[in-house]
Design a protein around this motif. Structure first.
Motif, PDB file in Angstrom:
ATOM      1  N   GLY A 111      53.592  72.621  69.462  1.00 39.01           N
ATOM      2  CA  GLY A 111      53.111  73.716  70.203  1.00 39.01           C
ATOM      3  C   GLY A 111      53.225  73.137  71.749  1.00 39.01           C
ATOM      4  O   GLY A 111      53.977  72.775  72.266  1.00 39.01           O
ATOM      5  N   ASP A 112      51.992  73.229  72.284  1.00 39.56           N
ATOM      6  CA  ASP A 112      51.818  72.816  73.635  1.00 39.56           C
ATOM      7  C   ASP A 112      50.974  71.478  73.720  1.00 39.56           C
ATOM      8  O   ASP A 112      50.700  71.112  74.735  1.00 39.56           O
ATOM      9  N   ARG A 113      50.894  70.806  72.553  1.00 39.17           N
ATOM     10  CA  ARG A 113      50.380  69.192  72.528  1.00 39.17           C
ATOM     11  C   ARG A 113      51.383  68.286  72.065  1.00 39.17           C
ATOM     12  O   ARG A 113      52.352  68.601  71.425  1.00 39.17           O
ATOM     13  N   THR A 114      51.032  67.233  72.586  1.00 43.37           N
ATOM     14  CA  THR A 114      51.703  65.848  71.972  1.00 43.37           C
ATOM     15  C   THR A 114      51.038  65.129  71.059  1.00 43.37           C
ATOM     16  O   THR A 114      49.994  65.017  70.751  1.00 43.37           O
ATOM     17  N   VAL A 115      51.974  64.891  69.977  1.00 42.54           N
ATOM     18  CA  VAL A 115      51.461  64.473  68.475  1.00 42.54           C
ATOM     19  C   VAL A 115      51.971  62.872  68.344  1.00 42.54           C
ATOM     20  O   VAL A 115      53.088  62.897  68.638  1.00 42.54           O
ATOM     21  N   ALA A 116      51.330  62.201  67.664  1.00 45.75           N
ATOM     22  CA  ALA A 116      51.830  61.009  66.935  1.00 45.75           C
ATOM     23  C   ALA A 116      51.279  60.749  65.794  1.00 45.75           C
ATOM     24  O   ALA A 116      50.021  60.901  65.589  1.00 45.75           O
ATOM     25  N   THR A 117      52.200  60.113  64.992  1.00 46.64           N
ATOM     26  CA  THR A 117      51.146  59.735  63.284  1.00 46.64           C
ATOM     27  C   THR A 117      50.523  58.321  63.578  1.00 46.64           C
ATOM     28  O   THR A 117      51.372  57.273  64.287  1.00 46.64           O
ATOM     29  N   VAL A 118      49.402  58.348  63.056  1.00 42.98           N
ATOM     30  CA  VAL A 118      48.858  56.836  63.186  1.00 42.98           C
ATOM     31  C   VAL A 118      48.601  56.375  61.488  1.00 42.98           C
ATOM     32  O   VAL A 118      48.117  57.383  60.802  1.00 42.98           O
ATOM     33  N   SER A 155      47.905  57.890  56.588  1.00 41.16           N
ATOM     34  CA  SER A 155      48.402  58.242  58.034  1.00 41.16           C
ATOM     35  C   SER A 155      47.514  59.613  58.545  1.00 41.16           C
ATOM     36  O   SER A 155      47.133  60.270  57.508  1.00 41.16           O
ATOM     37  N   GLY A 156      47.287  59.570  59.840  1.00 38.53           N
ATOM     38  CA  GLY A 156      46.429  60.795  60.486  1.00 38.53           C
ATOM     39  C   GLY A 156      47.369  61.243  61.635  1.00 38.53           C
ATOM     40  O   GLY A 156      48.386  60.466  62.065  1.00 38.53           O
ATOM     41  N   THR A 157      47.019  62.132  62.293  1.00 41.96           N
ATOM     42  CA  THR A 157      47.712  62.602  63.328  1.00 41.96           C
ATOM     43  C   THR A 157      47.012  62.547  64.446  1.00 41.96           C
ATOM     44  O   THR A 157      45.817  63.044  64.650  1.00 41.96           O
ATOM     45  N   ALA A 158      47.269  61.861  65.644  1.00 41.24           N
ATOM     46  CA  ALA A 158      46.727  61.943  67.049  1.00 41.24           C
ATOM     47  C   ALA A 158      47.368  63.110  67.628  1.00 41.24           C
ATOM     48  O   ALA A 158      48.516  63.151  67.867  1.00 41.24           O
ATOM     49  N   ARG A 159      46.332  63.951  68.213  1.00 40.20           N
ATOM     50  CA  ARG A 159      46.749  65.299  69.094  1.00 40.20           C
ATOM     51  C   ARG A 159      46.369  65.229  70.462  1.00 40.20           C
ATOM     52  O   ARG A 159      45.092  65.231  70.443  1.00 40.20           O
ATOM     53  N   SER A 160      47.037  65.453  71.410  1.00 43.31           N
ATOM     54  CA  SER A 160      46.417  65.410  72.817  1.00 43.31           C
ATOM     55  C   SER A 160      45.649  66.369  73.077  1.00 43.31           C
ATOM     56  O   SER A 160      45.559  67.529  72.456  1.00 43.31           O
ATOM     57  N   ASN A 161      44.666  66.275  73.958  1.00 40.43           N
ATOM     58  CA  ASN A 161      43.566  67.245  74.391  1.00 40.43           C
ATOM     59  C   ASN A 161      44.115  68.325  75.230  1.00 40.43           C
ATOM     60  O   ASN A 161      43.763  69.471  75.406  1.00 40.43           O
TER      61      ASN A 161
END
Length: 96
Positions: free
Chosen positions: A23-30, A73-79
């Protein structure tokens, strides 16, 4: 993170994968790898940086119930919306 009681430094147990856009956010798998013989929870501080290494955003991710000797794993999602190429790095991680 400073309010977590009996947390052990677990930065070496956690890795961040490549970033992508959702969408409009940056994500990364942690991914947290639990070396203990009992289930553990992880609280992870993830920092997003641009291609020049400049700070863009930071988020807190929890990865609960990581089984003994296994990974989860979890997902880091930018604010906020991040422009351009980004990377995610593990700034701090606690196992508790």
């Amino acid at each position: 993170m400073d309010q977590i009681k009996d947390g052990a430094n677990a930065t070496g147990d956690v890795v961040a994968g490549p970033t992508s856009v959702d969408g409009d956010r940056t994500v990364a798998t942690v991914t947290a790898a639990n070396p203990l013989d009992q289930t553990a929870d992880y609280t992870v501080l993830v920092t997003f940086r641009d291609g020049g290494g400049n700070f863009l955003d930071t988020v807190l991710v929890t990865v609960d119930g990581v089984p003994a000797g296994a990974s989860k794993s979890g997902t880091a999602r930018s604010n906020r919306t991040l422009d351009g190429a980004t990377t995610a790095e593990i700034t701090r991680a606690l196992r508790h």
